[in-house]
Design a protein around this motif. Sequence first.
Motif, mmCIF file in Angstrom:
data_model
loop_
_atom_site.group_PDB
_atom_site.id
_atom_site.type_symbol
_atom_site.label_atom_id
_atom_site.label_comp_id
_atom_site.label_asym_id
_atom_site.label_seq_id
_atom_site.Cartn_x
_atom_site.Cartn_y
_atom_site.Cartn_z
ATOM 1 N N THR E 27 0.832 -1.195 0.000
ATOM 2 C CA THR E 27 0.000 0.000 0.000
ATOM 3 C C THR E 27 0.873 1.254 0.000
ATOM 4 O OG1 THR E 27 -1.593 -1.254 1.262
ATOM 5 C CG2 THR E 27 -1.853 1.138 1.245
ATOM 6 N N ALA E 30 2.724 1.702 -3.317
ATOM 7 C CA ALA E 30 1.841 2.166 -4.392
ATOM 8 C C ALA E 30 1.504 3.638 -4.208
ATOM 9 C CB ALA E 30 0.567 1.333 -4.430
ATOM 10 N N SER E 128 0.704 1.191 -9.660
ATOM 11 C CA SER E 128 1.177 2.544 -9.326
ATOM 12 C C SER E 128 1.142 3.439 -10.546
ATOM 13 C CB SER E 128 2.600 2.482 -8.790
ATOM 14 O OG SER E 128 2.692 1.533 -7.778
ATOM 15 N N THR E 196 -5.382 3.345 -2.986
ATOM 16 C CA THR E 196 -4.558 2.150 -2.785
ATOM 17 C C THR E 196 -5.375 1.012 -2.176
ATOM 18 O OG1 THR E 196 -3.873 2.918 -0.613
ATOM 19 C CG2 THR E 196 -2.419 3.434 -2.448
ATOM 20 N N LEU E 199 -5.956 -2.140 -4.479
ATOM 21 C CA LEU E 199 -4.899 -3.020 -4.989
ATOM 22 C C LEU E 199 -5.332 -4.483 -5.102
ATOM 23 C CD1 LEU E 199 -1.673 -1.746 -3.204
ATOM 24 C CD2 LEU E 199 -2.333 -1.479 -5.581
#
Lengths: 230, 244, 265, 265, 269
Positions: E27, E30, E128, E196, E199
């Motif tokens: 997390t 990213a 990202s 995030t 993800l």
Amino acid sequence: QETVRIATEGAYAPWNFLDDSGAPAGFEIDLGNAICEQAELSCEFIINDWDSIIPNLLAGNYDVIMAGMSITEERLETIDFTQNYFPPDPSLYIAAAGAGIDPSALEGKRVGVQGGTIQAAYAEENLGANNTIVSFGTADQAMADLGAGNLDTILADGAYLEPVVAASGGAFEFVGEDVMIGSGVGGGIRKDEADLKGKFDDALTALKKDGTVDELIAKWFEGRGPYFAD
Amino acid sequence: MERFLQEIVLFAPAVVFNIYFAVASIPLGFVMAIFLALGKASDNPLISRLSRGYIYAFRGSPLFIQFFMIYSLTLSFNLAVWKPLGVSWFVLHPLFIGPLVLVLNTSAYTAEIFYGALRAVPRGEVEAACAYGMSRRQQFRQVVWPNLIRLAWPAYTNEVVFLFHATAIVYFALPVIGMQKDVMITAKELFERDYNAFLHFSVAALYFLVVSLVIFFLFGLIYKRLMRHMPAAPGMRFAPKWMR
Amino acid sequence: MAQATAVVADKLPVVAIRDLHKSFGTLEVLKGISFTANEGEVVSLIGSSGSGKSTLLRCINMLEIPDSGVVSIDGEEIKLRGTHPHRQIADEQQIRRIRSELGMVFQSFNLWAHLTILENVMEAPLIVQKRARDEVETEARAMLDKVGIGAKADAYPAQLSGGQQQRAAIARALCINPRVMLFDEPTSALDPELEVEVLRVIKVLADEGRTMVLVTHDMEFARSVSDRVIFLHKGAIEEQGTPDEVFSATKSARLKQFLNAANHD
Amino acid sequence: MAQATAVVADKLPVVAIRDLHKSFGTLEVLKGISFTANEGEVVSLIGSSGSGKSTLLRCINMLEIPDSGVVSIDGEEIKLRGTHPHRQIADEQQIRRIRSELGMVFQSFNLWAHLTILENVMEAPLIVQKRARDEVETEARAMLDKVGIGAKADAYPAQLSGGQQQRAAIARALCINPRVMLFDEPTSALDPELEVEVLRVIKVLADEGRTMVLVTHDMEFARSVSDRVIFLHKGAIEEQGTPDEVFSATKSARLKQFLNAANHD
Amino acid sequence: MSDDIAFWLDYLTNGKHLTWYASFQFTIFAALFGGTLAVVFGLIGATLKNSRFWPLRLIGSTYSSIVRGVPDVLFFLFFPLAFEQAVEWFLATQVCSPEAIALQSAAWPPCKEANWFLGTPEYLILASVSLGIVYGAFATNVIHGAMRAVPKGQLEAARAYGMSLAQVMWRVHIRQMWVYALPGLSNVWMLIVKATSLLSLLQIADIVLWADRLGAPNFLPTVGLVHEDWRWRYYLVLFVFYILVTLVSEKAFGALMNRAGRGILNEAR
Ligand SMILES: Nc1ncnc2c1ncn2[C@@H]1O[C@H](COP(=O)(O)OP(=O)(O)OP(=O)(O)O)[C@@H](O)[C@H]1O
Ligand SMILES: Nc1ncnc2c1ncn2[C@@H]1O[C@H](COP(=O)(O)OP(=O)(O)OP(=O)(O)O)[C@@H](O)[C@H]1O
Ligand SMILES: [Mg+2]
Ligand SMILES: [Mg+2]
């Protein structure tokens, strides 16, 4: 040594789950390791959500699926399967004890399934007209809703449900008749990977013969088997 | 091309769900936001703290997590509360709990917009109202509110568009009932069938774009009306200030 | 000061302020101000920037709550409760009634931008005084004509020039038919011609005998319109009296310096 | 006008403007303006609000591109190309050179907010004229002392009062040692005392013999400081001449009216 | 009592929980990488939008409006898949023989050789990048708006003193722009942090996936501690985590703002 990546869901005990150390464990993990040993491959397990497990196989993010996946005609259109490593097994209904659910005459009930499974397809087709079919991302989520009374019944693999019912101390019970769907559980493989499929099939044949598969089934599914002993 | 058209037809029922989620949550979110904004600006420290905390919590955490958390929290009350009341099927239905979470979320964002606008209301105009003997209520109704809504409208328009976009994750977090599938789930399932990312996702994107444009257009019309007292109405800006 | 009040003893004090103090944080802006404005009298507040003129004016209708001191309008004391810094208005009813007796014209006009000029003028009579619409409209139009912008009744404030806005603000204040008019720098930032127009309107009001308190930078104007001039310096009254006393027979050195600067070169 | 120029024929024209036109959209703001400012001369532009004074001043250093007409500085014509509405500066090098000869003081000062006062004053000499830092700093400090705000050298513009900002802006303009100073309403919106300070600085500059063009609302000031006064009306020059000619022997009816208003009541 | 504490301590430090704690790194990575890219894309986008050359301007505004007109989830899912397919398509044109293509029975990729394996690290980077692209569009608008928020007078003064266009740009415009851009960029940063949470949709075993797995009801002792549905507790932890991140970010941006805003701040308000 060739590296083979095996995808599993990790939320379908005892087939596959994440143990207390956070690593994948369960019947399929043991079996996969045994296959790889037998076929002299080096294996690596990858966790992938159930609903995108086939697309990601196709996308080449791993090579094999071992996630309690039943072999069905529909799936065979997109991917290949190894020979089954668990025989055709009935799907079962469970409900809260004493709820008086009768699956043969389900009407206006809330039926939980895991999305994208054979049970989901079956329920949609046979029960969808008169009942509400609720699909969840994982089987565990469905169990949570059943436990909380948000579902009347769940239709799922017997081999998945049996230990749950046994462990629930009478909170859940099986109801109604078994439903036979699918042709057993096998490993999913991309169609262009005939080589790999061959290796897995050979290894499975050998493991069935020497009793390893039955042994593992007995270890993880209490009171099941032996299925593959002559 | 024909594929494309078929695809568009295929998505049409799905977009209804997204629109439903947005439409169901906008009015309530709007009203709640007014109270929250006034609460935040209140002189009463308790009310102000509570509103502030609420706005902070819901703006400071991802909607995705809010969905998961509120769903499982609601679920855990099922046997004790909803079941006995006989509202279980309703409370836990995505078509109810979806808008519920969206309302909680959008009211926080909108409240922040309104609060910002509230502080931007020309102090002099309020003082003038005060100086002419208007009561608090009259001041709000006659001077503060008309100013506030005008100041907040462009940002609020953005918030509505982003609320609509937020409906895309409802079914990633909640169970799907029967064939009730929104644009995202439809696109994802289609994609998982034939692996044609470009086709399915661009049709989904197109739907979102078109509806967003419609929202901009409608809200723009309202804005024009609101700003009729300005000789040259400032154009609507797609200002990212308060977006989710 | 007692003397000044005595001179006009036959008239009633409409605005009476006693020992007013006001600070912003650590900055003491008003340091004990007392004065009265009698019926029909025009009082001008002069003084350099930051001396507290606007603050004093705003204390009269309680837009700023004074830290201590008393403001009475028409003999009625405005009720406050608590002590500084928690002092606040005690009686909402009373202050609203009193405020509708005080017509304030702000330095920056503060017209309500979302209403037309006519609506601006009609707003307070309708909403606060709850008078009948027809009657108010007739009166409002008459008032706009009086200040010379009758033709602009249906324009929005943003469509008016500065001088027109100022006159609209005056009309708005007049239309509640106040006992007292409060003006904050009614001519600052206007060009000379607009200034003249506004001054003319104020003079007419003065001639009508309305009580007025006004803040101004314009000494010429203060001289010609006022009955009394008050010179504020650093939050205190440094000198006050009739225009002749203040401008021609200046006593305070500080005021002399100020007036010199005002008549620069 | 030819006469006025003839009177000072012994001096060189530093600023020469010929037949300048400028419109904004459909509004014609300048309708053919011609005038010259000779070396050491102080020219004041007066006129009511909206008459085009600021626009004219901004055309001198091409912050506004005129639609047609010629501006020459020190005999050198500023090159433009294209025709209205696509007229633009032809020679970037030239305009930058000429601009650094013209010290402009804006009505709203426009000090660079992210730099301290000292840095503001030093910026152009360092960046544009590429002079040595030590030398510039010494000169800048001297200049700030001269306008009386040496103590504020390290403050940011927002920390200064209006009058102080105005003086800093003048210091900034002086520090590029310009041939010509352009002032836009250098005293508007200041209180009388601050006004006096700023006017004092400008007079010192005038006495030093710097060429200046200034826009002002203050007739007294225009009279006392100017060599020549130009009255603009609706975008055209209505009258011009020495201060005595313009203020005492006024010819134009329009100017008379304007001056009357300026000396109101 | 102390047994209880020991038990919970043990439970909360078992391997599964440790893996959960470790997954916070995804997390954070990213967010940081995505945030950096967003500023880069934002600067590029704003430069394009300010360009004198209209096709560039068009590209800039199309980028910023299309990407913002579409939900971030959609783009977030689409970009990595599309990028992968694009790379595979490109590989296919290089390495696939016609026979291999003919042999291929699956829908994708065109041939086996053109397959590109994507693991967690690759997905993390692609995720990202898609965050960077999506929120770069927002940053574009913020920066573009901030450029325009710089008072015209400040630029005029610079021009009036003879600065060249580049000097005006660098010495005054960009320097003052940051002050106006920071609040907006702070908002974009918060958006990225919150995004995030998505993800797991890209099969990255992130904090959300682990919270779901840890909280799911368990009936089998072999699997671990038997417990009922605890998911909302785990999600509550994430809820609080994100709020704390927001709090810290706000403080950090506040400090940054105070530094950047010296002198300008009072006016900007
Ligand atoms: N709300 C406020 N908070 C803090 N300080 C204030 C506030 N209002 C006014 N002041 C300060 O109080 C002082 C007096 O202000 P006031 O506006 O009364 O001056 P003034 O005499 O009207 O000046 P001017 O002629 O410039 O309008 C000033 O120093 C000002 O900075
Ligand atoms: N950028 C612009 N766009 C459109 N109109 C403009 C612009 N700048 C000025 N004007 C108009 O041009 C006219 C002249 O403006 P200018 O600023 O030159 O007046 P001025 O004589 O300086 O007035 P003041 O004394 O009020 O400063 C005004 O009517 C104004 O509205
Ligand atoms: Mg004042
Ligand atoms: Mg001007």
